[in-house]
Motif scaffolding. Structure first.
Motif, PDB file in Angstrom:
ATOM      1  N   ASP A 104     -11.437-120.101-143.221  1.00 39.38           N
ATOM      2  CA  ASP A 104     -12.597-119.211-143.124  1.00 39.38           C
ATOM      3  C   ASP A 104     -12.133-117.887-142.535  1.00 39.38           C
ATOM      4  O   ASP A 104     -11.609-117.839-141.426  1.00 39.38           O
ATOM      5  CB  ASP A 104     -13.630-119.889-142.211  1.00 39.38           C
ATOM      6  CG  ASP A 104     -14.910-119.078-142.054  1.00 39.38           C
ATOM      7  OD1 ASP A 104     -14.875-117.846-142.230  1.00 39.38           O
ATOM      8  OD2 ASP A 104     -15.938-119.690-141.728  1.00 39.38           O
ATOM      9  N   ALA A 163     -11.136-125.721-140.888  1.00 42.97           N
ATOM     10  CA  ALA A 163     -11.952-126.912-140.659  1.00 42.97           C
ATOM     11  C   ALA A 163     -11.625-127.963-141.710  1.00 42.97           C
ATOM     12  O   ALA A 163     -11.319-127.627-142.868  1.00 42.97           O
ATOM     13  CB  ALA A 163     -13.429-126.558-140.723  1.00 42.97           C
ATOM     14  N   PHE A 204     -14.472-131.906-146.653  1.00 42.61           N
ATOM     15  CA  PHE A 204     -14.227-130.475-146.774  1.00 42.61           C
ATOM     16  C   PHE A 204     -12.907-130.138-146.104  1.00 42.61           C
ATOM     17  O   PHE A 204     -12.417-130.888-145.263  1.00 42.61           O
ATOM     18  CB  PHE A 204     -15.378-129.634-146.185  1.00 42.61           C
ATOM     19  CG  PHE A 204     -15.702-129.878-144.728  1.00 42.61           C
ATOM     20  CD1 PHE A 204     -14.886-129.402-143.721  1.00 42.61           C
ATOM     21  CD2 PHE A 204     -16.861-130.552-144.372  1.00 42.61           C
ATOM     22  CE1 PHE A 204     -15.196-129.605-142.378  1.00 42.61           C
ATOM     23  CE2 PHE A 204     -17.178-130.765-143.019  1.00 42.61           C
ATOM     24  CZ  PHE A 204     -16.343-130.298-142.028  1.00 42.61           C
ATOM     25  N   ARG A 233     -22.766-110.776-140.432  1.00 42.01           N
ATOM     26  CA  ARG A 233     -21.464-111.415-140.557  1.00 42.01           C
ATOM     27  C   ARG A 233     -21.202-111.674-142.029  1.00 42.01           C
ATOM     28  O   ARG A 233     -22.026-112.283-142.717  1.00 42.01           O
ATOM     29  CB  ARG A 233     -21.466-112.730-139.772  1.00 42.01           C
ATOM     30  CG  ARG A 233     -20.142-113.446-139.807  1.00 42.01           C
ATOM     31  CD  ARG A 233     -20.180-114.715-138.974  1.00 42.01           C
ATOM     32  NE  ARG A 233     -19.001-115.512-139.201  1.00 42.01           N
ATOM     33  CZ  ARG A 233     -18.931-116.828-139.011  1.00 42.01           C
ATOM     34  NH1 ARG A 233     -19.979-117.483-138.569  1.00 42.01           N
ATOM     35  NH2 ARG A 233     -17.829-117.493-139.246  1.00 42.01           N
ATOM     36  N   ARG A 262     -14.477-118.032-147.637  1.00 41.76           N
ATOM     37  CA  ARG A 262     -13.862-119.321-147.340  1.00 41.76           C
ATOM     38  C   ARG A 262     -13.129-119.790-148.588  1.00 41.76           C
ATOM     39  O   ARG A 262     -13.596-119.550-149.702  1.00 41.76           O
ATOM     40  CB  ARG A 262     -14.924-120.363-146.945  1.00 41.76           C
ATOM     41  CG  ARG A 262     -15.700-119.980-145.699  1.00 41.76           C
ATOM     42  CD  ARG A 262     -16.650-121.069-145.214  1.00 41.76           C
ATOM     43  NE  ARG A 262     -17.237-120.664-143.939  1.00 41.76           N
ATOM     44  CZ  ARG A 262     -18.525-120.341-143.764  1.00 41.76           C
ATOM     45  NH1 ARG A 262     -19.366-120.409-144.758  1.00 41.76           N
ATOM     46  NH2 ARG A 262     -18.958-119.971-142.573  1.00 41.76           N
ATOM     47  N   SER A 293     -11.980-128.832-136.189  1.00 41.33           N
ATOM     48  CA  SER A 293     -12.084-127.409-136.507  1.00 41.33           C
ATOM     49  C   SER A 293     -11.270-126.626-135.481  1.00 41.33           C
ATOM     50  O   SER A 293     -11.170-127.013-134.314  1.00 41.33           O
ATOM     51  CB  SER A 293     -13.541-126.958-136.493  1.00 41.33           C
ATOM     52  OG  SER A 293     -14.115-127.187-135.226  1.00 41.33           O
ATOM     53  N   TYR A 294     -10.685-125.557-135.936  1.00 43.49           N
ATOM     54  CA  TYR A 294      -9.819-124.763-135.071  1.00 43.49           C
ATOM     55  C   TYR A 294     -10.106-123.287-135.285  1.00 43.49           C
ATOM     56  O   TYR A 294      -9.953-122.768-136.387  1.00 43.49           O
ATOM     57  CB  TYR A 294      -8.345-125.088-135.374  1.00 43.49           C
ATOM     58  CG  TYR A 294      -7.346-124.196-134.686  1.00 43.49           C
ATOM     59  CD1 TYR A 294      -7.490-123.861-133.340  1.00 43.49           C
ATOM     60  CD2 TYR A 294      -6.240-123.697-135.373  1.00 43.49           C
ATOM     61  CE1 TYR A 294      -6.568-123.032-132.702  1.00 43.49           C
ATOM     62  CE2 TYR A 294      -5.303-122.877-134.743  1.00 43.49           C
ATOM     63  CZ  TYR A 294      -5.483-122.547-133.408  1.00 43.49           C
ATOM     64  OH  TYR A 294      -4.585-121.727-132.781  1.00 43.49           O
ATOM     65  N   GLN A 295     -10.566-122.644-134.227  1.00 39.43           N
ATOM     66  CA  GLN A 295     -10.823-121.202-134.277  1.00 39.43           C
ATOM     67  C   GLN A 295      -9.529-120.531-133.833  1.00 39.43           C
ATOM     68  O   GLN A 295      -9.262-120.385-132.643  1.00 39.43           O
ATOM     69  CB  GLN A 295     -11.981-120.883-133.320  1.00 39.43           C
ATOM     70  CG  GLN A 295     -12.381-119.430-133.247  1.00 39.43           C
ATOM     71  CD  GLN A 295     -13.398-119.050-134.314  1.00 39.43           C
ATOM     72  OE1 GLN A 295     -14.326-119.792-134.570  1.00 39.43           O
ATOM     73  NE2 GLN A 295     -13.216-117.897-134.917  1.00 39.43           N
ATOM     74  N   PHE A 350     -11.068-126.190-145.428  1.00 36.10           N
ATOM     75  CA  PHE A 350     -11.003-124.797-145.878  1.00 36.10           C
ATOM     76  C   PHE A 350     -10.545-123.838-144.781  1.00 36.10           C
ATOM     77  O   PHE A 350     -10.506-124.187-143.594  1.00 36.10           O
ATOM     78  CB  PHE A 350     -12.362-124.345-146.434  1.00 36.10           C
ATOM     79  CG  PHE A 350     -13.508-124.452-145.450  1.00 36.10           C
ATOM     80  CD1 PHE A 350     -13.740-123.459-144.526  1.00 36.10           C
ATOM     81  CD2 PHE A 350     -14.357-125.552-145.469  1.00 36.10           C
ATOM     82  CE1 PHE A 350     -14.789-123.547-143.624  1.00 36.10           C
ATOM     83  CE2 PHE A 350     -15.408-125.657-144.566  1.00 36.10           C
ATOM     84  CZ  PHE A 350     -15.627-124.646-143.643  1.00 36.10           C
ATOM     85  N   THR A 380     -13.461-114.194-141.533  1.00 39.27           N
ATOM     86  CA  THR A 380     -14.614-113.308-141.365  1.00 39.27           C
ATOM     87  C   THR A 380     -14.139-111.880-141.559  1.00 39.27           C
ATOM     88  O   THR A 380     -13.201-111.438-140.906  1.00 39.27           O
ATOM     89  CB  THR A 380     -15.217-113.477-139.957  1.00 39.27           C
ATOM     90  OG1 THR A 380     -15.479-114.867-139.758  1.00 39.27           O
ATOM     91  CG2 THR A 380     -16.517-112.710-139.812  1.00 39.27           C
ATOM     92  N   LEU A 431      -8.194-117.411-134.589  1.00 35.55           N
ATOM     93  CA  LEU A 431      -8.384-116.028-134.141  1.00 35.55           C
ATOM     94  C   LEU A 431      -9.881-115.749-134.195  1.00 35.55           C
ATOM     95  O   LEU A 431     -10.635-116.528-134.767  1.00 35.55           O
ATOM     96  CB  LEU A 431      -7.656-115.058-135.076  1.00 35.55           C
ATOM     97  CG  LEU A 431      -6.139-115.219-135.216  1.00 35.55           C
ATOM     98  CD1 LEU A 431      -5.630-114.397-136.390  1.00 35.55           C
ATOM     99  CD2 LEU A 431      -5.444-114.799-133.927  1.00 35.55           C
ATOM    100  N   ASN A 432     -10.294-114.626-133.657  1.00 38.18           N
ATOM    101  CA  ASN A 432     -11.717-114.313-133.689  1.00 38.18           C
ATOM    102  C   ASN A 432     -12.285-114.312-135.106  1.00 38.18           C
ATOM    103  O   ASN A 432     -13.453-114.600-135.312  1.00 38.18           O
ATOM    104  CB  ASN A 432     -11.977-112.942-133.051  1.00 38.18           C
ATOM    105  CG  ASN A 432     -12.084-113.064-131.546  1.00 38.18           C
ATOM    106  OD1 ASN A 432     -11.862-114.145-130.994  1.00 38.18           O
ATOM    107  ND2 ASN A 432     -12.423-111.979-130.879  1.00 38.18           N
ATOM    108  N   ASN A 433     -11.442-113.977-136.094  1.00 42.61           N
ATOM    109  CA  ASN A 433     -11.964-113.897-137.460  1.00 42.61           C
ATOM    110  C   ASN A 433     -11.329-114.910-138.402  1.00 42.61           C
ATOM    111  O   ASN A 433     -11.479-114.822-139.610  1.00 42.61           O
ATOM    112  CB  ASN A 433     -11.783-112.479-138.014  1.00 42.61           C
ATOM    113  CG  ASN A 433     -10.321-112.119-138.123  1.00 42.61           C
ATOM    114  OD1 ASN A 433      -9.465-112.795-137.536  1.00 42.61           O
ATOM    115  ND2 ASN A 433     -10.021-111.090-138.882  1.00 42.61           N
TER     116      ASN A 433
END
Lengths: 424, 142
Positions: A131, A105, A127, A141, A145, A95-97, A129, A133, A99-101
């Motif tokens: 995501d 994954a 899975f 929140r 997705r 999984s890779y965040q 996708f 926010t 940016l904050n939003n």
């Protein structure tokens, strides 16, 4: 020639390590305030990029292996009066965040589960996708997705292949093994909303798109092992509202799905040509999680419509599945579980007499009642071993692929199972 | 008489054993730079359940925890979050294995915890003792 190739490889390796080293230096540099100030003096402001990307990437996985011994019927391969090692589950996710939003994954799954996957097993994308926010306040929140998304259905469906996340090796009958691939994930989109309040946490999910094809379900609908075509997923949705009180001490959930599939005929004389399936189940779930004691109950009422047969009348059976399960932690890492589980394929034919008249197959293929006792030991947070015993009356849960001779499926039978799991 | 002595001794031993888990106090710590982000209503349960993901200034919260079977972790979860470790684990597993979130980073000792909190901006964790370090801020010192 060989030497030349070796030289090229060595050169590439050294170049790669030089670049990696340099990248590390740059990362170190941008992380430290002092050097970033120096860099910004050179005309470029690195401050927004100071976030070290590798902190936002996570890698996780799991692995489990089961052993089964049964009387009467086979489970996960040839377990009858023998021992089958027919259930292997291996998953790896990243999984890779970004940016904050914005996050990404992906999870790959290798699964070997008796005849349904063959002895070589199957690899699938579990899975994958994006995501986004849209609103992220401290209490609310909301986001979307897109891609392949797990279906939140009941308490255990979305992590059904991760043995650590459910109490027994066999999931309750609500999570029918043969509809597994149909319920597992949705190719499409999801809208989600989480609301955290003083009285608890609410979580809403709505998945829209296409479910997966399912051979075992088709065998069950047609009661014909020689059926030639396949089911083609059509637009479907699945939705859940979940309510957690006191950090998950009490959990309540309401799930509903509307699943459509059309039959794709094999050849010109296929008797099932044109058949449509429409399945719409509802599940009510409740769970109490105390320090040592836990109690779970789930009830599912499932409307089925199988229509447009050319050789027989439409069928509209209503299936019902429910269970009640209690767990007690003898120690923090040793848990005893007992469950009573019941399932009928058609509530107007609970004993399967009509089913027997129509198909000529044994009536006990129409229902299952299952008593389970199990013991789970979490040796370390990463390693777990557990064992369980089932006393089963009825056989609606048996796999037609593992038990091809339907006339000889046993009515009263038992399973002994053992599983070892690892995760990181 | 002898029997009575024995039962008293047993009682004493039990009384000594019982509070062992709560002999140490757990302290919630953050990187010194995040001290100003902590507010009176900071919801630790929400942060450690990974539901509150950002500090009020928008920076991502870096959460560090000890392993599930660590006594300090167990005490922390009960004392500071008013939860049980298995509840927290269920929440983390659900996000980890559905791709919908990232669980906290697990460290394996108090020394490693201190090191991570000292050197990681926007971090939060917990320890079982008070230490003097300008890079570490104690949550309850507000």
């Amino acid at each position: 020639m060989k030497l030349c190739r070796l030289k090229i490889i060595l050169y590439c390796l050294s170049l790669f390590s030089y670049i990696a080293g340099a990248a590390e230096h740059i990362l170190d540099a941008v992380q430290s305030d002092a050097t970033s100030a120096d860099i910004s003096q050179q005309g470029f402001d690195w401050t927004p990029y100071q976030k070290a990307w590798h902190d936002d990437v996570q890698l996780h996985g799991f692995l489990s292996q089961g052993l089964f011994n049964s009387s009467g019927n086979n489970v996960f391969g040839n377990s009858k009066n023998s021992v089958s090692a027919g259930l292997t589950e291996v998953g790896l996710n990243i999984s890779y965040q970004a940016l904050n939003n914005l996050s990404f994954a992906l999870q790959g799954l290798y699964r070997r589960a008796g005849e349904s996957t063959g002895s070589a097993g199957e690899v699938s994308l579990d899975f994958g996708f994006v995501d986004l926010t849209l609103i992220d306040l401290s209490a609310i929140r909301i986001g979307v997705r897109g891609g392949r998304i797990k279906n939140s259905w009941g308490l255990y469906n979305e992590t059904r292949d991760v043995s650590f996340t459910h109490p027994t090796i066999f999931l309750p009958l609500i999570y029918f093994e043969r509809s597994r691939s149909m319920m597992l994930a949705m190719d499409g989109g999801q809208v989600y909303a989480d609301y955290n309040s003083a009285i608890g946490d609410f979580s809403f999910k709505f998945n829209y798109g296409f479910m997966n094809d399912n051979k075992e379900l088709l065998l069950s609908i047609t009661a014909n092992p020689n059926v030639g075509g396949h089911l083609d997923p059509e637009k479907s949705f699945m939705t859940q509202l979940r309510y957690d009180i006191d950090g998950g001490k009490y959990i309540f959930a309401l799930s509903y799905a509307d699943i459509n599939m059309g039959y794709v005929a094999y050849g010109a004389f296929d008797p099932y040509a044109g058949m449509q399936t429409h399945i719409y189940p509802i599940v009510v779930s409740a769970q109490y999680n105390g320090e040592s004691f836990n109690l779970t109950g789930e009830y599912s009422y499932q409307w089925n419509e199988f229509s447009n047969f050319s050789n027989r009348a439409d069928a509209r059976p209503i299936s019902e599945h429910w269970y009640i399960q209690a767990g007690y932690r003898l120690l923090d890492n040793v848990e005893f579980t007992v469950r009573y589980d019941a399932s009928v394929q058609d509530i107007s034919d609970r004993k399967g007499e009509l089913f027997q008249q129509l198909t000529g197959l044994p009536s006990h293929l129409a229902y299952t009642k299952d008593w389970v006792v199990g013991l789970r030991w979490d040796i370390t947070p990463a390693w777990m071993v557990r064992t369980e015993y089932h006393w089963i009356h009825g056989a609606s849960m048996v796999s037609a692929l593992d038990n091809p001779d339907a006339m000889n499926i046993a009515k009263d039978w038992n399973i002994y199972a053992l599983q070892v799991s690892f995760r990181f | 008489m002898r029997r009575r002595c024995g039962s008293r001794l047993l009682l004493c031993i039990m009384l000594l054993l019982l509070p062992m888990q709560i002999l140490f106090a757990v302290e919630v710590i953050t990187h010194a730079g995040s001290a100003t982000q902590l507010q009176g209503n900071t919801n630790l349960r929400s942060i450690f359940s990974m539901r509150t993901r950002y500090w009020p200034n928008g920076e991502k919260i870096r959460v560090f925890v000890l392993p599930d079977d660590n006594e300090i972790h167990k005490t922390f979860v009960k004392q500071k979050l008013d939860m049980f470790p298995h509840q927290l684990r269920r929440t983390w597993d659900r996000m980890t294995y559905t791709g919908t979130g990232q669980p906290p980073i697990t460290v394996h000792s108090i020394a490693e915890m201190l090191e991570k909190i000292k050197t990681t901006k926007n971090s939060i964790g917990y320890i079982d003792r008070r230490v003097e370090d300008e890079n570490i801020h104690f949550f309850d010192a507000q």
